[in-house]
Design a protein around this motif. Structure first.
Motif, PDB file in Angstrom:
ATOM      1  N   ASP A 467       0.806  -1.211   0.000  1.00  0.00           N
ATOM      2  CA  ASP A 467       0.000   0.000   0.000  1.00  0.00           C
ATOM      3  C   ASP A 467       0.850   1.278   0.000  1.00  0.00           C
ATOM      4  OD1 ASP A 467       1.094  -0.352   2.444  1.00  0.00           O
ATOM      5  OD2 ASP A 467      -0.752  -0.011   3.612  1.00  0.00           O
ATOM      6  N   GLY A 468       2.150   1.150  -0.079  1.00  0.00           N
ATOM      7  CA  GLY A 468       3.045   2.311  -0.095  1.00  0.00           C
ATOM      8  C   GLY A 468       3.428   2.815   1.288  1.00  0.00           C
ATOM      9  N   GLY A 469       2.949   2.189   2.334  1.00  0.00           N
ATOM     10  CA  GLY A 469       3.315   2.605   3.693  1.00  0.00           C
ATOM     11  C   GLY A 469       4.669   2.057   4.103  1.00  0.00           C
ATOM     12  N   VAL A 470       5.292   2.725   5.045  1.00  0.00           N
ATOM     13  CA  VAL A 470       6.619   2.310   5.525  1.00  0.00           C
ATOM     14  C   VAL A 470       6.454   1.176   6.501  1.00  0.00           C
ATOM     15  CG1 VAL A 470       8.695   3.045   6.713  1.00  0.00           C
ATOM     16  CG2 VAL A 470       7.507   4.639   5.204  1.00  0.00           C
ATOM     17  N   ILE A 471       7.224   0.112   6.274  1.00  0.00           N
ATOM     18  CA  ILE A 471       7.223  -1.032   7.195  1.00  0.00           C
ATOM     19  C   ILE A 471       8.382  -0.830   8.172  1.00  0.00           C
ATOM     20  CG2 ILE A 471       7.459  -3.519   7.371  1.00  0.00           C
ATOM     21  CD1 ILE A 471       6.319  -3.773   4.572  1.00  0.00           C
ATOM     22  N   LYS A 472       8.013  -0.755   9.495  1.00  0.00           N
ATOM     23  CA  LYS A 472       9.031  -0.458  10.523  1.00  0.00           C
ATOM     24  C   LYS A 472       9.462  -1.695  11.287  1.00  0.00           C
ATOM     25  CE  LYS A 472       7.245   4.206  11.304  1.00  0.00           C
ATOM     26  NZ  LYS A 472       6.695   5.152  12.314  1.00  0.00           N
ATOM     27  N   ARG A 473       8.645  -2.757  11.349  1.00  0.00           N
ATOM     28  CA  ARG A 473       8.955  -3.935  12.154  1.00  0.00           C
ATOM     29  C   ARG A 473       8.870  -5.189  11.301  1.00  0.00           C
ATOM     30  NH1 ARG A 473       6.266  -0.444  15.389  1.00  0.00           N
ATOM     31  NH2 ARG A 473       7.210   0.023  17.447  1.00  0.00           N
ATOM     32  N   ALA A 474       9.666  -6.158  11.680  1.00  0.00           N
ATOM     33  CA  ALA A 474       9.648  -7.442  10.958  1.00  0.00           C
ATOM     34  C   ALA A 474       8.336  -8.191  11.173  1.00  0.00           C
ATOM     35  CB  ALA A 474      10.819  -8.299  11.410  1.00  0.00           C
ATOM     36  N   ALA A 475       7.649  -7.883  12.266  1.00  0.00           N
ATOM     37  CA  ALA A 475       6.383  -8.578  12.540  1.00  0.00           C
ATOM     38  C   ALA A 475       5.300  -8.181  11.555  1.00  0.00           C
ATOM     39  CB  ALA A 475       5.931  -8.261  13.970  1.00  0.00           C
ATOM     40  N   ASP A 476       5.481  -7.015  10.886  1.00  0.00           N
ATOM     41  CA  ASP A 476       4.482  -6.567   9.931  1.00  0.00           C
ATOM     42  C   ASP A 476       4.663  -7.200   8.532  1.00  0.00           C
ATOM     43  OD1 ASP A 476       3.536  -4.974  11.934  1.00  0.00           O
ATOM     44  OD2 ASP A 476       4.669  -3.173  11.297  1.00  0.00           O
ATOM     45  N   VAL A 477       5.711  -8.028   8.375  1.00  0.00           N
ATOM     46  CA  VAL A 477       5.991  -8.648   7.079  1.00  0.00           C
ATOM     47  C   VAL A 477       5.492 -10.092   7.115  1.00  0.00           C
ATOM     48  CG1 VAL A 477       7.777  -9.266   5.412  1.00  0.00           C
ATOM     49  CG2 VAL A 477       7.987  -7.149   6.750  1.00  0.00           C
ATOM     50  N   SER A 478       4.781 -10.478   6.134  1.00  0.00           N
ATOM     51  CA  SER A 478       4.314 -11.867   6.008  1.00  0.00           C
ATOM     52  C   SER A 478       4.995 -12.524   4.801  1.00  0.00           C
ATOM     53  CB  SER A 478       2.780 -11.909   5.824  1.00  0.00           C
ATOM     54  OG  SER A 478       2.395 -11.165   4.662  1.00  0.00           O
ATOM     55  N   ALA A 479       5.143 -13.826   4.885  1.00  0.00           N
ATOM     56  CA  ALA A 479       5.833 -14.545   3.814  1.00  0.00           C
ATOM     57  C   ALA A 479       5.085 -14.395   2.495  1.00  0.00           C
ATOM     58  CB  ALA A 479       5.968 -16.020   4.177  1.00  0.00           C
ATOM     59  N   GLY A 480       5.829 -14.076   1.442  1.00  0.00           N
ATOM     60  CA  GLY A 480       5.263 -13.937   0.100  1.00  0.00           C
ATOM     61  C   GLY A 480       4.695 -12.581  -0.183  1.00  0.00           C
ATOM     62  N   ALA A 481       4.813 -11.636   0.783  1.00  0.00           N
ATOM     63  CA  ALA A 481       4.261 -10.294   0.564  1.00  0.00           C
ATOM     64  C   ALA A 481       5.182  -9.513  -0.355  1.00  0.00           C
ATOM     65  CB  ALA A 481       4.095  -9.560   1.889  1.00  0.00           C
ATOM     66  N   PRO A 482       4.582  -8.766  -1.361  1.00  0.00           N
ATOM     67  CA  PRO A 482       5.432  -7.946  -2.238  1.00  0.00           C
ATOM     68  C   PRO A 482       5.924  -6.707  -1.476  1.00  0.00           C
ATOM     69  CG  PRO A 482       3.132  -7.655  -2.800  1.00  0.00           C
ATOM     70  CD  PRO A 482       3.153  -8.734  -1.771  1.00  0.00           C
ATOM     71  N   LEU A 483       7.177  -6.354  -1.675  1.00  0.00           N
ATOM     72  CA  LEU A 483       7.803  -5.231  -0.985  1.00  0.00           C
ATOM     73  C   LEU A 483       8.478  -4.347  -2.018  1.00  0.00           C
ATOM     74  CD1 LEU A 483       9.505  -7.083   2.012  1.00  0.00           C
ATOM     75  CD2 LEU A 483       7.289  -5.932   2.014  1.00  0.00           C
ATOM     76  N   SER A 484       8.621  -3.057  -1.633  1.00  0.00           N
ATOM     77  CA  SER A 484       9.375  -2.112  -2.455  1.00  0.00           C
ATOM     78  C   SER A 484      10.537  -1.558  -1.607  1.00  0.00           C
ATOM     79  CB  SER A 484       8.477  -0.959  -2.928  1.00  0.00           C
ATOM     80  OG  SER A 484       7.446  -1.441  -3.779  1.00  0.00           O
ATOM     81  N   LEU A 485      11.717  -1.578  -2.169  1.00  0.00           N
ATOM     82  CA  LEU A 485      12.915  -1.086  -1.479  1.00  0.00           C
ATOM     83  C   LEU A 485      13.334   0.195  -2.168  1.00  0.00           C
ATOM     84  CD1 LEU A 485      14.924  -4.409  -1.047  1.00  0.00           C
ATOM     85  CD2 LEU A 485      13.350  -3.317   0.552  1.00  0.00           C
ATOM     86  N   ARG A 486      13.292   1.317  -1.430  1.00  0.00           N
ATOM     87  CA  ARG A 486      13.666   2.615  -1.971  1.00  0.00           C
ATOM     88  C   ARG A 486      15.103   2.923  -1.570  1.00  0.00           C
ATOM     89  NH1 ARG A 486       9.826   7.501  -0.640  1.00  0.00           N
ATOM     90  NH2 ARG A 486       8.473   6.193  -1.975  1.00  0.00           N
ATOM     91  N   PHE A 487      15.931   3.081  -2.589  1.00  0.00           N
ATOM     92  CA  PHE A 487      17.334   3.435  -2.360  1.00  0.00           C
ATOM     93  C   PHE A 487      17.530   4.896  -2.714  1.00  0.00           C
ATOM     94  CE2 PHE A 487      17.247  -1.095  -3.151  1.00  0.00           C
ATOM     95  CZ  PHE A 487      18.014  -1.596  -2.114  1.00  0.00           C
TER      96      PHE A 487
END
Length: 523
Positions: A467-487
């Motif tokens: 959804d474009g929100g910032v993920i701050k904790r590992a507990a908020d990540v679920s296996a197979g979830a798509p992620l975006s890494l901004r460099f």
């Protein structure tokens, strides 16, 4: 007339005054060539400048002129005084100049011991009334003198006894002031000796004594009469150095004995009083040294015993350190948890502070508006002040003469120019400060706006969810979830391969060997 002359002629011899006076003189001297006269001295004023003494001898019914020539005066054993009863030995003669007779005294002696004792008692009472014999003014003798001054005859047995006794008891330096201890000059010489010892400077060629001994052997009252002199008693009483009197035997008392600080019964006794016994001092010192060493040894033994007893009563090092070790271990166990709790509290406090770029921009805008308003007010006030000054200047111009007015105008122009220059400088400085503050605020705003970019420039990456929100904790990540890494230079897409399984157990710290942030592998 012839009848009168014839009647005045007699068989009597005719003398001149001088012839008659000389005849009487020879008659008296022949009839009383050597006489002893007892009487009381009257009108005595001491020897004249010539050395002769003139006075009278009297009793209750008659008076006799007397004279002592200088040579006879020097041979007297004592000094005549007013009121003294004496026995004078001499010859009678006449004095033609006054038609009276007199006795020329060859020798003079007191009328008896009673008279001398009465004179001595009278002097003693007078000097005692002045306080010369008071015990309060007497000084204590030094315990161990370095130098002793002795006033006595250098040829008598007295000085030998004193030196011998001092040598036996405590050898030290003895300085002898030679004097006559009998005769008419005795008192004057002893007085000069006492005063001379007091006048010696400290550290001079002749050592200054620590005390003075005035000594003489025994004798009759007449022999010791020189030590009953009033001037000598006053000199002894006024001495700065302690004086020991050793005149005569133990039963003999003189004025010097009363005036001195200490009276010794004999000259030998004076030496014993003046110095201690060296052998006794050495024995006493050795005894004190032995007692001191014994005291030090016993004190050391007592302290050593007390130290051993205290050492036995003390606990062992392990017992002493047991409680501090326990406190240290407890503090160590609490420290790790305290650090974690402290970090969490600071993180929560920092999250509660909302610092947004819009808020800072709003504050900067308000500050800029306030500055502009203050600037407009200051400029308006400055212009109003100038107008008021011009009005006041115009009013004053009408009341002053041209010459003073020109001077005042010149001064006013100078003051106005100075104020204008100061105003321009003040305004420029104020604007410069405002520009600097605005520049700092702009830079701070730019820093806040670009803070994420600055962090990414240092090598970090921002993890964004679907959804474009910032993920701050590992507990908020679920296996197979798509992620975006901004460099810093763009974005990359990834899929999470692990999620809840990577969280550490509740209440346990994360493994130090896990990936930073507690996250598993993303690729």
């Amino acid at each position: 007339m012839e009848d009168l002359l014839s009647e005045s002629k007699t068989n009597a011899a005719e003398f001149t005054v001088s012839e008659l006076s000389n005849a009487l003189k020879r008659t008296v001297e022949d009839a009383f060539g050597h006489v002893r006269v007892r009487g009381e001295i009257s009108g005595y004023r001491g020897p004249h400048s010539s050395g002769h003494a003139y006075f009278c001898l009297k009793d209750d019914r008659a008076r006799l002129d007397a004279v002592i020539w200088r040579t006879a005066m020097a041979r007297l054993k004592f000094r005549p005084e007013e009121g003294m009863e004496v026995i004078a030995t001499g010859r009678l003669t006449t004095y033609p100049g006054k038609s009276n007779y007199q006795i020329v005294i060859d020798s003079l002696e007191p009328a008896g011991a009673g008279a001398l004792m009465a004179l001595l008692e009278e002097r003693k009472r007078r000097l005692a009334a002045e306080g010369l014999f008071d015990a309060a003014r007497k000084r204590r003798l030094p315990y161990m003198p370095g130098v002793i001054g002795v006033v006595t005859s250098p040829t008598g047995a007295v000085i030998r006894d004193i030196v011998h006794r001092i040598k036996d008891r405590f050898p030290l330096r003895v300085v002898v002031w030679p004097v006559r201890v009998q005769g008419d000059t005795c008192a004057a010489e002893v007085t000069a000796a006492v005063q001379g010892f007091n006048a010696l400077p400290a550290g001079g060629p002749i050592p200054r004594p620590d005390l003075i001994i005035v000594a003489r052997g025994g004798g009759s009252l007449e022999d010791l009469w020189g030590f009953n002199d009033e001037a000598l008693a006053r000199a002894v009483a006024a001495s700065d150095l302690p004086v020991v009197s050793a005149v005569g035997h133990e039963t003999d008392w003189t004025l010097v004995d009363h005036a001195a600080d200490v009276r010794a019964p004999t000259p030998t006794g004076a030496a014993e009083i003046a110095v201690p016994v060296r052998a006794e001092l050495e024995a006493r010192l050795a005894n004190l040294g032995a007692r001191l060493r014994g005291c030090i040894g016993r004190s050391g033994d007592r302290k050593r015993t007390a130290l051993r007893a205290a050492a036995r009563a003390l606990p062992s090092p392990d017992q002493l350190l047991a409680l501090p070790r326990r406190h240290f271990d407890e503090a160590t166990s609490r420290l790790q948890r305290a650090l974690v709790v402290g970090v969490e509290r600071k993180r929560a406090r920092l999250g509660a502070v909302r610092l947004a770029p819009a808020t800072l921009a709003r504050q900067i805008g308000e500050t800029r508006r306030h500055l502009e308003r203050d600037f407009v007010r200051a400029l308006t006030a400055f212009r109003a002040g100038i107008r008021q000054r011009r009005i006041d200047y115009s009013r004053c111009a009408a009341r002053v003469t041209p010459a003073p007015l020109q001077r005042r105008n010149g001064l006013a122009r100078q003051a106005l120019g100075a104020l204008a220059g100061r105003h321009d400088k003040a305004m420029a400085l104020r604007l410069e400060r405002v520009r600097a503050r605005l520049g700092q605020a702009d830079r701070l705003l730019a820093t806040l706006k670009l803070s994420d970019q600055a962090i990414l420039e240092r090598g970090y990456a921002l993890v964004l969810g679907q959804d474009g929100g910032v993920i701050k904790r590992a507990a908020d990540v679920s296996a197979g979830a798509p992620l975006s890494l901004r460099f810093a230079d763009g974005e990359a897409h990834a899929v999470a391969t692990s999620g809840e399984a990577a969280r550490p157990a509740r209440g346990k710290p994360a493994d130090k060997k896990a990936a930073p942030g507690g996250q598993g592998s993303l690729f």
